[in-house]
Design a protein around this motif. Sequence first.
Motif, PDB file in Angstrom:
ATOM      1  N   PRO A   1       1.160  12.899   3.198  1.00 15.62           N
ATOM      2  CA  PRO A   1       1.376  11.918   2.280  1.00 15.62           C
ATOM      3  C   PRO A   1       1.593  10.322   2.907  1.00 15.62           C
ATOM      4  CG  PRO A   1       3.205  13.561   2.378  1.00 15.62           C
ATOM      5  CD  PRO A   1       2.055  13.961   3.189  1.00 15.62           C
ATOM      6  N   GLY A   2       0.705   9.411   2.684  1.00 20.44           N
ATOM      7  CA  GLY A   2       1.045   8.009   2.974  1.00 20.44           C
ATOM      8  C   GLY A   2       1.044   7.811   4.507  1.00 20.44           C
TER       9      GLY A   2
ATOM     10  N   SER B   1       5.401   9.865  10.652  1.00 18.97           N
ATOM     11  CA  SER B   1       4.048   9.921   9.987  1.00 18.97           C
ATOM     12  C   SER B   1       3.299   9.827  11.030  1.00 18.97           C
ATOM     13  CB  SER B   1       3.963   8.993   8.944  1.00 18.97           C
ATOM     14  OG  SER B   1       5.108   9.264   7.677  1.00 18.97           O
TER      15      SER B   1
ATOM     16  N   SER C   1      -0.850   0.346   6.491  1.00 23.30           N
ATOM     17  CA  SER C   1      -1.609   1.014   5.307  1.00 23.30           C
ATOM     18  C   SER C   1      -3.009   0.214   5.267  1.00 23.30           C
ATOM     19  CB  SER C   1      -0.862   0.766   3.931  1.00 23.30           C
ATOM     20  OG  SER C   1      -0.818  -0.689   3.791  1.00 23.30           O
TER      21      SER C   1
ATOM     22  N   GLY D   1       0.733  -1.313  -0.082  1.00 18.84           N
ATOM     23  CA  GLY D   1       0.077   0.260   0.043  1.00 18.84           C
ATOM     24  C   GLY D   1       0.789   1.229   0.081  1.00 18.84           C
ATOM     25  N   THR D   2      -0.008   2.496   0.072  1.00 19.46           N
ATOM     26  CA  THR D   2       0.753   3.704   0.110  1.00 19.46           C
ATOM     27  C   THR D   2       1.541   4.009   1.302  1.00 19.46           C
ATOM     28  OG1 THR D   2      -1.242   4.558  -1.042  1.00 19.46           O
ATOM     29  CG2 THR D   2       0.435   6.040  -0.419  1.00 19.46           C
ATOM     30  N   GLN D   3       2.975   4.508   0.880  1.00 18.68           N
ATOM     31  CA  GLN D   3       3.985   4.458   2.090  1.00 18.68           C
ATOM     32  C   GLN D   3       3.951   5.850   2.780  1.00 18.68           C
ATOM     33  OE1 GLN D   3       5.894   1.896   3.189  1.00 18.68           O
ATOM     34  NE2 GLN D   3       4.257   1.173   2.082  1.00 18.68           N
ATOM     35  N   PRO D   4       4.396   5.601   4.125  1.00 16.58           N
ATOM     36  CA  PRO D   4       4.445   7.034   4.826  1.00 16.58           C
ATOM     37  C   PRO D   4       5.757   7.880   4.157  1.00 16.58           C
ATOM     38  CG  PRO D   4       5.425   5.204   6.110  1.00 16.58           C
ATOM     39  CD  PRO D   4       4.861   4.524   4.930  1.00 16.58           C
ATOM     40  N   ILE D   5       5.443   8.956   3.574  1.00 13.36           N
ATOM     41  CA  ILE D   5       6.305   9.450   2.897  1.00 13.36           C
ATOM     42  C   ILE D   5       7.336  10.190   3.721  1.00 13.36           C
ATOM     43  CG2 ILE D   5       6.765  11.493   1.283  1.00 13.36           C
ATOM     44  CD1 ILE D   5       5.957   8.804  -0.266  1.00 13.36           C
TER      45      ILE D   5
END
Lengths: 436, 436
Positions: free
Chosen positions: B234-235, B288, B100, A282-286
């Motif tokens: 983001p993410g 994050s 995620s 899934g989308t990663q913690p940027i």
Amino acid sequence: MTTTPTTLADCQARDAQDPLRALKNLFQLPQGVIYLDGNSLGVLPAATPARVAQVVTGEWGDGLIRSWNSAGWFDLPQRLGNQLAPLVGAGPNQLVCTDSTSINLYKVLSAALNIAREDAPQRKRIVSERSNFPTDLYIAESLARERGLELVLVEPEDVLGALDAQVAVLMLTHVNYRTGAMLDMAEVTAAAHAAGALTVWDLAHSAGAVPVDLQGAQADFAIGCGYKYLNGGPGAPAFVWAHPRHASRFWQPLSGWWGHAAPFAFTPDYQPAEGIARYLCGTQPILSLAALECGLDTLHAADALGGMAALRAKSLALTDLFIELVEARCAGHGLGLATPRAHAQRGSQVSLTRINPDDPNGPSGAYAIVQALIARGVIGDFRRGDGAAHPDILRFGFTPLYIGYADVWHAVEHLREVLDSGAWQAPEFNQNHAVT
Amino acid sequence: MTTTPTTLADCQARDAQDPLRALKNLFQLPQGVIYLDGNSLGVLPAATPARVAQVVTGEWGDGLIRSWNSAGWFDLPQRLGNQLAPLVGAGPNQLVCTDSTSINLYKVLSAALNIAREDAPQRKRIVSERSNFPTDLYIAESLARERGLELVLVEPEDVLGALDAQVAVLMLTHVNYRTGAMLDMAEVTAAAHAAGALTVWDLAHSAGAVPVDLQGAQADFAIGCGYKYLNGGPGAPAFVWAHPRHASRFWQPLSGWWGHAAPFAFTPDYQPAEGIARYLCGTQPILSLAALECGLDTLHAADALGGMAALRAKSLALTDLFIELVEARCAGHGLGLATPRAHAQRGSQVSLTRINPDDPNGPSGAYAIVQALIARGVIGDFRRGDGAAHPDILRFGFTPLYIGYADVWHAVEHLREVLDSGAWQAPEFNQNHAVT
């Protein structure tokens, strides 16, 4: 070992001659702290605050959704993977930084089991060390349970003997989190392959700490941690590697959109990407990924100074010195050495056992010693034992990027003073400690 | 609908009277941008940069490993879960923020399948909408494949009819990512339960966007996203909820140490924690997570102003206005409405279909329209269609926390100008767009 006792002046002279000494300036170490816990959470790189602030206010705040492309967020797992790869002997595009070590282990162990059992379904065992890091065992236990397989846990000395025709996967941690004992990855992998099994290596206490040659060792799969010796920050994303001969075989079960062959086609059916990209989910913690990049930069800052080989030489010199000084200056206080003396079997930490010399069956005092050291600014950590075979442990990590020889001297002096003072007779372990 | 055409002055008057208007000051919106993509990545809260900087330099840099306890890192998933819970109708200690959405879906879908099939092993189907967000389908496809189950995908109007004695789990997204169509969670859940199936709800486009009452709907499991309407960055880590009647039943397969009943005992065998904590797995990305907390704060800033009900009323007013203005001012350009007009069936976005009026079978021009709007500072996004039944879509999210009525007016004016200018006859979609 020296015959003349080492002095503080000797340590200071070694610092003065250390070509890696200036690397310490890449970090923001708090005043008055000797940090011997980089094996648990690496120190803040000096570049990280500004980089994270730029990601927050510039890339997110100003760039908003456009930054997925314009700031390269979408490529971060691969880009960071390629930066990390040479530190662990991986090739380009073989490694991605993503998710947590536990989750990455689930992915690769699942794939390894599928591959190993494709032609040999009678192989129903996952073998590991009983003293492996618990979360690895929990993940293996889960997969074994789901699939009707067996998780076999043995003592370290029994691993090779356990490799037989029933074993599908040998899952090991390269450097043991408690003792700092390091395995010979090439030798153990060869033995596993000779027995028809695949290997899954946890590099949590190896990446950035000791030279690793995944390809040279012919390893099959590996995972590891971004927040220890890679200095990626608390809970930094982890990494996952698969040898190219395996990377495109089988899905891993966490088949999220980021591992799809065409993630933007939004097709309803899953088609895994070729190679290591299928291990994304899934989308990663940027923000946390961006911080990890600064951590990787600190390792590469040593490239021109000899790289991992030079870091390793200093790490061994630091741990040798620590062992020598503890044995010379803290004798008679019930301390023992859990970490192997042989360089080839030692990671970048030293673990001391502690048995109360006045009452061998009583509380070890190890937790109180660690707390007293922390109060003095010498940060190591404590790991509870479970009986005579595994006594309580005081654990000290030595990160050559920011630890010097005089730091080792002072740390041992504080340890000696704590032991002499009797401060270790404080109440026993009673706190959480959320780290490996 | 009004009979007198709405004017810019009308919109400005509504802004002036809007009690939620000041909430926009909680965000750092770039100058000259009308941001209609908060359904993909929420805007930066003004408090986030300082908070993240404090975590980086204070908690990590100075606190180092001690911050796991002293800064409360270890409790963050639960603490944030409790902050989010009231926004989605969850009770205290029922929800955690972690990992995620894809990974959390794997956890809850696995658990839901185990529970649903415990007494009814003949139930072998997971039912979902073909138009569900693809990553959800990929995860379901993986679990179905591993376990010899069947993933049945139907059109939205056929969901209830598909609920029969073969269905174990109905897995749906509450608000569709493409169309913005919202389901009646209570009604659909009741139908699933009547058929003996459990429900798994994806709240990616619901949490912080529309009122959700998980407990009131008697839902079984839910997951959702931190980086859309929750403004987590983001993410940002996602979230996972299980109804208390299910929470402690079965392991979820990602059985990492953070979900252990005694995570610091370091026992070699896994014992899941009671309740939602067993849905935690590995160490979380603290930077994050900290940013997500600031995002949640922006939602709670509306608590004293009517909370989610007030946000919902404004959201509907904004989307009503957008629909009205598009229909009044952009007629004749091949736009259609994909989002339901009925309030009860609408999320917080409006999706417009586009068919080229000069060439209904030619390129829709939707991608070029969105790009031209972005060049003018009006940020929405494009979703490719797949044939006449699902045309290309222009997607506009309306976040009442930071979007006003005049913003809607100006956005539609830009849209009208782009359509009038013919700028949409630019090259077709050829870029990645890494968002949902």
